[in-house]
Structure formats: structure tokens, C-alpha cells
Write an enzyme that holds these catalytic residues in place. Structure first.
Site, PDB file in Angstrom:
ATOM      1  N   LYS A  38      -4.296 -48.808   7.292  1.00  0.00           N
ATOM      2  CA  LYS A  38      -4.429 -50.019   6.241  1.00  0.00           C
ATOM      3  C   LYS A  38      -5.368 -49.817   4.996  1.00  0.00           C
ATOM      4  O   LYS A  38      -5.233 -49.898   3.987  1.00  0.00           O
ATOM      5  CB  LYS A  38      -4.631 -51.204   7.011  1.00  0.00           C
ATOM      6  CG  LYS A  38      -4.757 -52.490   6.132  1.00  0.00           C
ATOM      7  CD  LYS A  38      -3.189 -52.831   5.430  1.00  0.00           C
ATOM      8  CE  LYS A  38      -3.398 -53.919   4.197  1.00  0.00           C
ATOM      9  NZ  LYS A  38      -3.919 -53.177   3.292  1.00  0.00           N
ATOM     10  N   CYS A  86       5.420 -39.515  10.601  1.00  0.00           N
ATOM     11  CA  CYS A  86       3.845 -40.003  10.635  1.00  0.00           C
ATOM     12  C   CYS A  86       3.095 -39.677  11.787  1.00  0.00           C
ATOM     13  O   CYS A  86       1.853 -39.710  11.906  1.00  0.00           O
ATOM     14  CB  CYS A  86       3.807 -41.640  10.597  1.00  0.00           C
ATOM     15  SG  CYS A  86       4.961 -42.179   9.060  1.00  0.00           S
ATOM     16  N   HIS A 113      -3.411 -43.686   4.733  1.00  0.00           N
ATOM     17  CA  HIS A 113      -2.342 -42.881   5.497  1.00  0.00           C
ATOM     18  C   HIS A 113      -1.614 -42.146   4.780  1.00  0.00           C
ATOM     19  O   HIS A 113      -0.527 -41.823   4.441  1.00  0.00           O
ATOM     20  CB  HIS A 113      -1.174 -43.954   5.981  1.00  0.00           C
ATOM     21  CG  HIS A 113      -0.241 -43.581   6.769  1.00  0.00           C
ATOM     22  ND1 HIS A 113      -0.259 -42.578   7.771  1.00  0.00           N
ATOM     23  CD2 HIS A 113       1.225 -44.099   6.930  1.00  0.00           C
ATOM     24  CE1 HIS A 113       0.713 -42.552   8.206  1.00  0.00           C
ATOM     25  NE2 HIS A 113       1.698 -43.189   7.911  1.00  0.00           N
ATOM     26  N   ILE A 154      -0.491 -45.595  -0.190  1.00  0.00           N
ATOM     27  CA  ILE A 154       0.117 -44.268  -0.389  1.00  0.00           C
ATOM     28  C   ILE A 154      -1.423 -43.377  -0.731  1.00  0.00           C
ATOM     29  O   ILE A 154      -2.123 -43.719  -1.248  1.00  0.00           O
ATOM     30  CB  ILE A 154       0.844 -44.006  -1.587  1.00  0.00           C
ATOM     31  CG1 ILE A 154       2.163 -44.968  -1.653  1.00  0.00           C
ATOM     32  CG2 ILE A 154       1.084 -42.490  -2.037  1.00  0.00           C
ATOM     33  CD1 ILE A 154       2.971 -44.571  -0.570  1.00  0.00           C
TER      34      ILE A 154
END
Ligand SMILES: [Zn+2]
Lengths: 389, 131
Positions: A330, A84, A334, A210
Site C-alpha cells: 500500500k 504478483c 508494489h 503503480i
């Protein structure tokens, strides 16, 4: 040492675009960034590109040259993979290249395509950021790993699911006006608490979604900005990176993120600032507990004291230190490989004053971006500063 | 994406440890400076020592942290919900599935390691039994 300016920033809308390839997503974000910068494609000397799961999600490796080609840039291109933190790491390398005089104009960004996979498949793919032998084969999922960090935090320092829920509520509220965000709607503490359990104590609304999307920034040297009359009023003045043991089981303490602490200390030292100087932050809230660990690693709170920050209004948009005015991972979303540079794109706009939430930080001069990989075995922190007029 | 156990090639070091755990003869690697680590390992990750010896894993450890996974990867589809824990054995910690209800586990709970197979596709995994 050459100084580094952010000349332009661009993003796609973050959300569910299962039919869009990473090459298409990156071409959109990169073009927006170049247009924003007013920089000619022909001046770009290299593309630094972050992507995590493209080899599995769209059966596409070697994405660097493909990204440059899609953007219409004829220059060397490299894909960076640090889970990430992929584009955060790409950015750090680009910052160093400009500083060292290796390049005057670089495009840095990332892209991720995720929603073309079913939820169960993406759960499996995201887990490859963990230790395959000792974590994945034991059934550890990505939410499961952060859940174990949350459980350890609660045990050592206290805090509750309700404290964490306030982090999600805050970040959703921030995303309402952000047209790049996946979820432009508010949620309540009750909705977070009542959402289905994913991995106890974390529930669905403790987790980022997602997401498909891309982001890019154009980095230039201060000389190039001046010679070309660019309006590049934000500088990257600090960069830091920290590392830790890969598996949670190999760390002394699952309730802290020392790699991020090391990255922050390096970045602050590099910029010549302290945590007290920071006016606004974008942090890696892949799960609500992750924002808490980030706040503590960045030095905004003592270890064990960050969990109530959102609930007490310190990090809300009207608080002393607004955190994740973009909506964060959030609510903004992401798209893994795009996240690091999207944080910097958001901060650049917040500091320039042309972000939808700039009104909440009218006097902000110093921003910090915190991007983490895995359970923070990788961490990258950058300091951005508005250049005095 | 999901391998079956028939297809999987052994992972040197790791599968040897699982074989030993299954026999009740678990071990870890200790360097001359007393750091513990797990195989496959040539170099102590703490101090760089290449002088690593197998030492017996303590028979029991304590849950350091844990969770109950409700949303699994496909390879654990039929296993969920299940409890996963990081267990502290002193010199090393080990991650595995706990054969107990979530309500019966807490940080500090004493467990013993063993090896089992997943419900979903029979893959070997580290398991912990309550003591
Ligand atoms: Zn050692």
C-alpha cells in the site's frame, strides 16, 4: 537437508522511475544484496528472477539472462511469472534448490517497470492476471476483482469501509521512515474514505500504487555461510505454496483465500512453528481487503474476524502482531515482480535489527512473508527465523 | 493492445457459449459426478472426469458478489461506470456486466444472462438483466 540462510538483501527505492529499465533496476537491487552479503559474484550458481509484465510494459521477454547479465553474474538464470507472486515463487524454488544440495549460493529477486505506461494501460496490463475469457472480457479490472471480494466479505462477515481505511492508515504510518518506500507520509481515515471510488466499495486509498522497483536476496547454504564467515543471522525455515481456481467465479467463496491458507499451513509445518509463534509479518496488501484475507489465511484471526485488526491496534507497529512494518504494498509500493522478495528483504532486516522499524519488534525471532498472485489463485508463504547467537 | 472485434479470432468453446447465451440457450458442462464447469473444457476441474455433457443453464441466477467499476481498462473507457457481478446459477457461476444502476443491485438479486456489446469498441460480453 541443507539449511538455508539469507546472507544479504537489497532493494532499489520503490516509486516512479519511468525511465529506468528492469535490467537497471535489478542490477541495483542485486548489487546491494551481494554487497550486503559479502558474497563474491563468481560464487553465484544461478539467478531466480521474478517479473510479471515486462513483455508488455517494455517489450522485453526472456528477462532471466538479461537480469543475470545486468548483475554481472555468469550463471543460468530463469524468469518466474506468477503474477504478483512471481518473486515469491522464484524464492521458493531457490530455497528448495539449496535444501536439496543443488546449489550453495543463489541470487533471488525481481523487478518491474510499470509507470512508463499510462494509468489506463497499466490497468489493462494488470488485468491479464485474471481470466481473459471469463473476467477481463466482462470488464473485470484488478481493483474490481478485489472489490467483489470485499463486497462478499462485508456481506458474510460484516465490516466497513472505515475498518479497511485503518489498514491503509497503518501501513502509511509504517512507511514514513522507510527510505525505500514510495509514499513516506501519513494519511488519515477521512482521506481514505473521501478518496475517489475505483471499484465500489474500494477507493483510491484502499489500493496500492503503480510502482517501479526491484529487490533481491542472496540465499546461501548454512555450510557456505560458515565456511566463508558470513554474517547470515536469518534462516528461511519454512516454505509453502497454494493454488486455487483462476477466476473468482470458479471459487466457492469470494470472501476467503484458501490458497494462502494452504500455503501457510505447509510453511508452518515445514518450519515447525504455528501462527502463535509469529512475531512480525509482511503480507500482500495490494488492496486493504487483501491484508484482511491474508491475516485470516495465516491463522492470526478466525475467518471473518480480521477486518478490525488494524482499527483495534492489534496489527499496528505497537500492537501484539505488527503487520507490514515496511509500509506494505500500500505505501511502500508494489512493483509486481519484485514484491515477493522485497517482503523477505524487509523481514530479514527487521529480524536482524537494522530496519528503520526494528525498534518496534526488538524481540522478534519469527517472521512470515505472504505473497499472493491474482485474486490469490497463487499464494506463497515463507517463514524466516533469527538464528540463535 | 486492444483488439477490435473484426480482428479477433474466435475462441473455441467460449464464443460458442456466447452464441448460445445470445439465443437464450445458455449451457454449462456437467461431469458424471455433478460438477459444473464452463467451456473450453476437456476435464472436470473438480474431479478429473473427462465425461462432460452440456446441460441447460438455469434461466436466472443470483448475484453472488458485485462491484461498480469507476476506473476501467481502455477497452471499457466509454462504458464506465458500470456494474460487474459474479452470478451464481447453482452448478456454475458466471461473470458479466449488470444492466442496472449500482444502487439497484445487491447480493442475492435475481438476474438473467444475455450477450451485449461494449460501448467502447463493440466487443461481445456477458450481460445480466434484472428479473
Ligand atoms: Zn467432476
Amino acid at each position: 537437508m541443507t539449511k538455508v540462510r539469507v546472507a544479504g538483501a537489497g532493494m532499489t527505492p520503490f516509486g516512479s522511475h519511468p525511465e529506468r529499465t528492469t535490467r537497471d533496476l535489478f542490477a541495483e537491487a542485486g548489487t546491494r544484496a551481494l554487497d550486503d552479503a559479502g558474497v563474491d559474484r563468481g560464487d553465484v550458481e544461478a539467478v531466480h528472477y521474478g517479473n510479471f509484465m515486462g513483455a508488455l510494459s517494455e517489450h522485453q521477454g526472456h528477462q532471466g539472462p538479461l537480469a543475470a547479465e545486468a548483475l554481472g553474474v555468469q550463471a543460468p538464470a530463469t524468469r518466474y511469472e506468477s503474477a504478483c507472486a512471481s518473486s515469491g515463487v522464484a524464492l521458493r524454488q531457490a530455497v528448495r534448490d539449496v535444501r536439496n544440495g543443488e546449489a550453495d549460493v543463489l541470487v533471488v529477486g525481481g523487478a518491474e517497470r510499470m509507470t512508463n505506461l499510462a494509468t489506463a494501460e497499466s490497468t489493462e496490463v494488470l488485468a491479464i492476471a485474471a481470466d481473459e475469457l471469463y473476467e477481463v472480457r466482462a470488464g473485470v479490472t484488478f481493483p474490481g476483482a478485489y472489490a467483489m471480494m470485499a463486497a462478499a466479505y462485508f456481506e458474510q462477515f460484516g465490516g466497513s469501509r472505515e475498518d479497511l481505511a485503518h489498514v491503509a492508515v497503518k501501513n502509511h504510518a509504517n512507511a514514513v521512515g522507510n527510505h525505500h518506500a514510495q509514499y513516506q507520509r501519513e494519511i488519515t481515515v477521512e482521506e481514505v474514505l473521501d478518496s475517489p471510488a475505483v471499484a465500489d466499495p474500494l477507493h483510491l486509498y484502499d489500493a496500492c500504487p503503480i510502482t517501479d522497483g526491484a529487490s533481491a536476496v542472496v540465499l546461501v547454504s548454512e555450510d557456505y555461510a560458515e565456511d566463508n564467515g558470513l554474517d547470515a543471522g536469518v534462516a528461511i525455515t519454512g516454505t509453502g505454496q497454494g493454488g486455487d481456481r483462476m477466476a473468482l467465479q470458479d471459487r466457492e467463496d469470494a470472501a476467503t483465500s484458501p490458497a494462502a491458507t494452504a500455503a501457510a499451513e505447509e510453511a508452518y509445518g515445514d518450519a515447525g512453528v504455528t501462527s502463535d509463534d509469529v512475531d512480525v509479518a509482511e503480507v500482500h496488501d495490494c488492496f486493504t481487503i487483501a491484508e484482511v484475507l491474508a491475516l485470516e489465511s495465516l491463522g492470526f484471526f478466525e475467518t471473518g474476524e480480521g477486518v478490525t485488526a488494524a482499527r483495534e491496534g492489534v496489527t499496528t507497529r505497537d500492537g501484539d502482531l505488527p503487520v507490514n512494518l515496511s509500509g506494505g504494498l500500500k505505501a511502500k509500493g508494489h512493483p509486481v515482480g519484485a514484491t515477493g522478495t522485497s517482503q523477505v528483504a524487509e523481514l530479514t532486516k527487521l529480524l536482524r535489527g537494522d530496519h528503520v522499524n526494528s525498534e518496534h519488534v526488538p524481540d522478534a525471532r519469527v517472521g512470515v512473508a505472504h505473497n499472493a498472485g491474482g485474486t490469490v489463485a497463487s499464494a506463497v508463504v515463507h517463514v524466516l527465523e533469527e538464528v540463535g547467537e | 493492445m486492444t483488439d477490435t472485434s473484426e480482428e479477433r479470432v474466435r475462441d473455441a468453446g467460449f464464443d460458442d457459449l456466447l452464441d448460445a447465451l445470445a439465443e437464450g440457450d445458455g449451457y454449462y458442462l456437467a461431469c458424471a459426478n455433478g460438477h459444473g464447469s464452463l467451456p473450453p473444457r476437456r476435464v472436470c476441474p473438480e474431479c478429473g472426469s473427462t465425461d462432460l455433457d452440456e446441460e441447460p443453464l438455469p434461466e436466472t441466477g443470483e448475484v453472488a458478489t458485485y462491484t461498480q467499476v469507476h476506473v476501467p481498462a481502455p477497452s471499457f473507457a466509454d462504458d464506465a461506470p458500470y456494474v460487474t457481478a459474479v452470478v451464481d446459477f447453482g452448478p456454475v457461476r458466471l461473470t458479466g456486466q449488470v444492466l442496472a444502476d449500482y444502487e439497484d443491485v445487491e447480493i442475492g438479486t435475481e438476474v438473467a444472462p444475455t450477450v451485449g456489446e461494449t460501448e467502447t469498441n463493440g466487443e461481445r460480453l456477458v450481460r445480466f438483466e434484472l428479473r
